[in-house]
Design a protein around this motif. Structure first.
Motif, PDB file in Angstrom:
ATOM      1  N   ARG A  86       0.836  -1.194   0.000  1.00 35.77           N
ATOM      2  CA  ARG A  86       0.000   0.000   0.000  1.00 35.77           C
ATOM      3  C   ARG A  86       0.875   1.249   0.000  1.00 35.77           C
ATOM      4  N   TYR A  87       0.367   2.283  -0.624  1.00 38.38           N
ATOM      5  CA  TYR A  87       1.071   3.561  -0.696  1.00 38.38           C
ATOM      6  C   TYR A  87       0.122   4.696  -0.333  1.00 38.38           C
ATOM      7  N   ALA A  88       0.641   5.662   0.431  1.00 40.29           N
ATOM      8  CA  ALA A  88      -0.088   6.898   0.694  1.00 40.29           C
ATOM      9  C   ALA A  88       0.209   7.869  -0.440  1.00 40.29           C
ATOM     10  N   VAL A  89      -0.834   8.402  -1.053  1.00 37.49           N
ATOM     11  CA  VAL A  89      -0.688   9.236  -2.246  1.00 37.49           C
ATOM     12  C   VAL A  89      -1.425  10.555  -2.054  1.00 37.49           C
ATOM     13  N   LEU A  90      -0.804  11.633  -2.492  1.00 36.84           N
ATOM     14  CA  LEU A  90      -1.453  12.943  -2.564  1.00 36.84           C
ATOM     15  C   LEU A  90      -1.366  13.445  -3.990  1.00 36.84           C
ATOM     16  N   ILE A  91      -2.486  13.914  -4.511  1.00 43.89           N
ATOM     17  CA  ILE A  91      -2.543  14.573  -5.814  1.00 43.89           C
ATOM     18  C   ILE A  91      -3.197  15.929  -5.616  1.00 43.89           C
ATOM     19  N   ALA A  92      -2.526  16.986  -6.024  1.00 44.11           N
ATOM     20  CA  ALA A  92      -3.081  18.338  -5.960  1.00 44.11           C
ATOM     21  C   ALA A  92      -3.015  18.955  -7.349  1.00 44.11           C
ATOM     22  N   ARG A  93      -4.097  19.620  -7.748  1.00 43.21           N
ATOM     23  CA  ARG A  93      -4.177  20.213  -9.088  1.00 43.21           C
ATOM     24  C   ARG A  93      -4.634  21.666  -8.980  1.00 43.21           C
ATOM     25  N   ARG A  94      -4.014  22.511  -9.798  1.00 45.88           N
ATOM     26  CA  ARG A  94      -4.463  23.905  -9.877  1.00 45.88           C
ATOM     27  C   ARG A  94      -5.732  24.023 -10.709  1.00 45.88           C
ATOM     28  N   HIS A  95      -5.876  23.194 -11.717  1.00 42.46           N
ATOM     29  CA  HIS A  95      -7.026  23.251 -12.613  1.00 42.46           C
ATOM     30  C   HIS A  95      -7.679  21.881 -12.685  1.00 42.46           C
ATOM     31  N   GLY A  96      -8.990  21.859 -12.601  1.00 44.67           N
ATOM     32  CA  GLY A  96      -9.701  20.591 -12.618  1.00 44.67           C
ATOM     33  C   GLY A  96      -9.765  19.978 -11.236  1.00 44.67           C
ATOM     34  N   ALA A  97     -10.661  19.042 -11.085  1.00 41.14           N
ATOM     35  CA  ALA A  97     -10.855  18.382  -9.795  1.00 41.14           C
ATOM     36  C   ALA A  97      -9.848  17.247  -9.615  1.00 41.14           C
ATOM     37  N   ALA A  98      -9.149  17.273  -8.484  1.00 45.76           N
ATOM     38  CA  ALA A  98      -8.189  16.202  -8.184  1.00 45.76           C
ATOM     39  C   ALA A  98      -8.931  14.935  -7.784  1.00 45.76           C
ATOM     40  N   ALA A  99      -8.420  13.801  -8.231  1.00 43.29           N
ATOM     41  CA  ALA A  99      -8.994  12.505  -7.861  1.00 43.29           C
ATOM     42  C   ALA A  99      -7.904  11.453  -7.953  1.00 43.29           C
ATOM     43  N   LEU A 100      -7.963  10.473  -7.080  1.00 42.28           N
ATOM     44  CA  LEU A 100      -7.028   9.354  -7.158  1.00 42.28           C
ATOM     45  C   LEU A 100      -7.367   8.505  -8.381  1.00 42.28           C
ATOM     46  N   PRO A 101      -6.388   7.803  -8.948  1.00 42.39           N
ATOM     47  CA  PRO A 101      -6.659   6.992 -10.148  1.00 42.39           C
ATOM     48  C   PRO A 101      -7.611   5.850  -9.853  1.00 42.39           C
ATOM     49  N   LYS A 102      -8.369   5.454 -10.863  1.00 47.59           N
ATOM     50  CA  LYS A 102      -9.270   4.319 -10.735  1.00 47.59           C
ATOM     51  C   LYS A 102      -8.489   3.017 -10.881  1.00 47.59           C
ATOM     52  N   THR A 103      -8.862   2.040 -10.110  1.00 52.61           N
ATOM     53  CA  THR A 103      -8.147   0.766 -10.136  1.00 52.61           C
ATOM     54  C   THR A 103      -8.354   0.052 -11.467  1.00 52.61           C
TER      55      THR A 103
ATOM     56  N   PRO B 150       6.924   1.885 -11.254  1.00 56.11           N
ATOM     57  CA  PRO B 150       6.615   2.721 -12.418  1.00 56.11           C
ATOM     58  C   PRO B 150       5.178   2.584 -12.913  1.00 56.11           C
ATOM     59  N   LEU B 151       4.630   1.371 -12.837  1.00 57.25           N
ATOM     60  CA  LEU B 151       3.265   1.175 -13.331  1.00 57.25           C
ATOM     61  C   LEU B 151       2.262   1.930 -12.465  1.00 57.25           C
ATOM     62  N   LEU B 152       2.421   1.847 -11.155  1.00 58.96           N
ATOM     63  CA  LEU B 152       1.563   2.609 -10.261  1.00 58.96           C
ATOM     64  C   LEU B 152       1.762   4.105 -10.493  1.00 58.96           C
ATOM     65  N   ALA B 153       3.022   4.535 -10.637  1.00 64.45           N
ATOM     66  CA  ALA B 153       3.321   5.951 -10.866  1.00 64.45           C
ATOM     67  C   ALA B 153       2.675   6.457 -12.151  1.00 64.45           C
ATOM     68  N   THR B 154       2.608   5.617 -13.164  1.00 61.06           N
ATOM     69  CA  THR B 154       1.970   6.022 -14.420  1.00 61.06           C
ATOM     70  C   THR B 154       0.502   6.364 -14.197  1.00 61.06           C
ATOM     71  N   HIS B 155      -0.175   5.532 -13.440  1.00 60.62           N
ATOM     72  CA  HIS B 155      -1.595   5.803 -13.165  1.00 60.62           C
ATOM     73  C   HIS B 155      -1.762   7.062 -12.321  1.00 60.62           C
ATOM     74  N   ILE B 156      -0.866   7.254 -11.354  1.00 61.30           N
ATOM     75  CA  ILE B 156      -0.957   8.434 -10.495  1.00 61.30           C
ATOM     76  C   ILE B 156      -0.708   9.717 -11.293  1.00 61.30           C
ATOM     77  N   LEU B 157       0.356   9.719 -12.095  1.00 61.70           N
ATOM     78  CA  LEU B 157       0.655  10.905 -12.895  1.00 61.70           C
ATOM     79  C   LEU B 157      -0.432  11.185 -13.917  1.00 61.70           C
ATOM     80  N   THR B 158      -0.974  10.144 -14.506  1.00 63.79           N
ATOM     81  CA  THR B 158      -2.063  10.328 -15.470  1.00 63.79           C
ATOM     82  C   THR B 158      -3.259  11.003 -14.790  1.00 63.79           C
ATOM     83  N   ALA B 159      -3.587  10.549 -13.581  1.00 69.88           N
ATOM     84  CA  ALA B 159      -4.703  11.155 -12.851  1.00 69.88           C
ATOM     85  C   ALA B 159      -4.408  12.607 -12.506  1.00 69.88           C
ATOM     86  N   ALA B 160      -3.142  12.919 -12.273  1.00 70.23           N
ATOM     87  CA  ALA B 160      -2.779  14.276 -11.862  1.00 70.23           C
ATOM     88  C   ALA B 160      -2.712  15.253 -13.032  1.00 70.23           C
TER      89      ALA B 160
END
Length: 321
Positions: free
Chosen positions: A181-198, A309-319
């Motif tokens: 498990r990983y603790a993740v934070l995503i913050a965005r200036r534009h658009g609504a922030a959301a964690l990636p979908k599984t 890297p695979l998890l990071a790809t989903h996180i960055l895509t969501a961000a």
């Protein structure tokens, strides 16, 4: 996707950078561990071998995405309670930083410098915002015990105009052949922030999967080029008691990859010993390519500390999308 450039604090062996590369986002990582930097350079990743505290956002003027995974060792919930005290200190300093206070001097007086390092992403984000060049997105990844710090940091960023999402993600639910498990934070200036979908089902849940149409989690047998079936006998979390050692088969995902992964035994179904995991295989269980050029010393620890890297790809895509 817009035009982005990423600066990665405490960059590690390159999981986030590989994800950024795959998304066409240039990145540069700041990392002071010489062994990790050797791996990063062998992989062709832009690297500043230095201490994050020696830089400011102005040193990377074209970067508009901030990412990182500060050291987490002082936040462990085990032992004497020092982790809880460290978290209390960090939350207190965040409040002071939110009010514009320079806390560099009291941070330098902490017993363990790693406690204060978790505040570096906030220092960078606030400095960029105060200079009227705020980051378009902030992405932070660490172990679950850091989640309260991410949540408090999210409150500060929300007051600065960011939309923020934070929570825990399971690596195997994103195609990583490992349960962690990983603790993740995503913050965005534009658009609504959301964690990636599984993208995959969780491992061994007593509840029905939220989306039964998703494929099952990826197994060790699928990830590794080894004859099946095989068993992995882990010494992780056993307290030295051989009877407590966990066991998983090649049709299951791996245990959490730690710096001691080479102590795990690999056997056939009838108990015959097989070759233990190589660095390449340990990296594959973190979703790195089989030919990733691990270099320097302490390779197993580099692999264990890396963001998959695979998890990071989903996180960055969501961000970023």
């Amino acid at each position: 996707m817009g035009t982005y450039e990423l600066v990665n604090l405490f960059a590690g062996a390159g999981g986030l950078d590989l994800a950024a590369r795959g998304l066409g986002v240039p990145s540069v990582g700041i990392e002071r561990d010489a062994n990790v930097c050797a791996t990063r350079r062998a992989a062709g990743l832009a690297t500043e071998e230095s201490d994050v505290r020696e830089f400011n956002p102005s040193d990377f003027p074209s970067a508009n995405v901030l990412a990182g995974g500060p050291p987490c060792q002082t936040f462990t919930t085990a032992g004497t309670g020092t982790g809880r005290r460290a978290l209390t200190d960090v939350l207190h300093f965040m409040q002071r930083m939110a009010m514009g206070e320079d806390v560099s001097e009291p941070l330098a007086q902490l017993n363990d410098e790693r406690t204060g390092l978790v505040l570096e992403p906030l220092r960078w984000a606030l400095a960029a915002a105060d200079s009227d060049h705020p980051y378009e997105a902030v992405v932070l990844v660490q172990v679950p015990t850091v989640l309260p710090a991410w949540q408090a940091m999210g409150d500060v960023l929300s007051a600065k105009g960011y939309s923020v999402a934070s929570g825990l993600l399971r690596a195997e639910e994103f195609g990583v052949p490992q349960t962690r498990r990983y603790a993740v934070l995503i913050a965005r200036r534009h658009g609504a922030a959301a964690l990636p979908k599984t993208t995959h089902q969780p491992y061994r849940t007593s509840e029905a999967p939220s989306d039964p149409t998703l494929p099952p989690c990826v197994t060790m047998g699928e990830a590794l080029d080894r004859p099946e079936p095989f068993h992995v006998v882990s010494n992780y979390g056993t307290g030295g008691d051989p009877k407590a050692r966990g066991r998983r088969t090649s049709v299951e995902p791996a245990f959490t990859v730690t710096g001691k992964i080479k102590r795990n035994r690999i056997t056939t179904e009838d108990g015959a010993e097989l070759e233990r995991l190589t660095c390449s295989e340990a990296g594959q269980l973190q979703s790195f390519p089989a030919d990733y050029p691990w270099a320097g010393n302490d390779k197993a620890q580099q692999i264990a500390n890396a963001t998959p890297p695979l998890l990071a790809t989903h996180i960055l895509t969501a961000a970023l999308i």
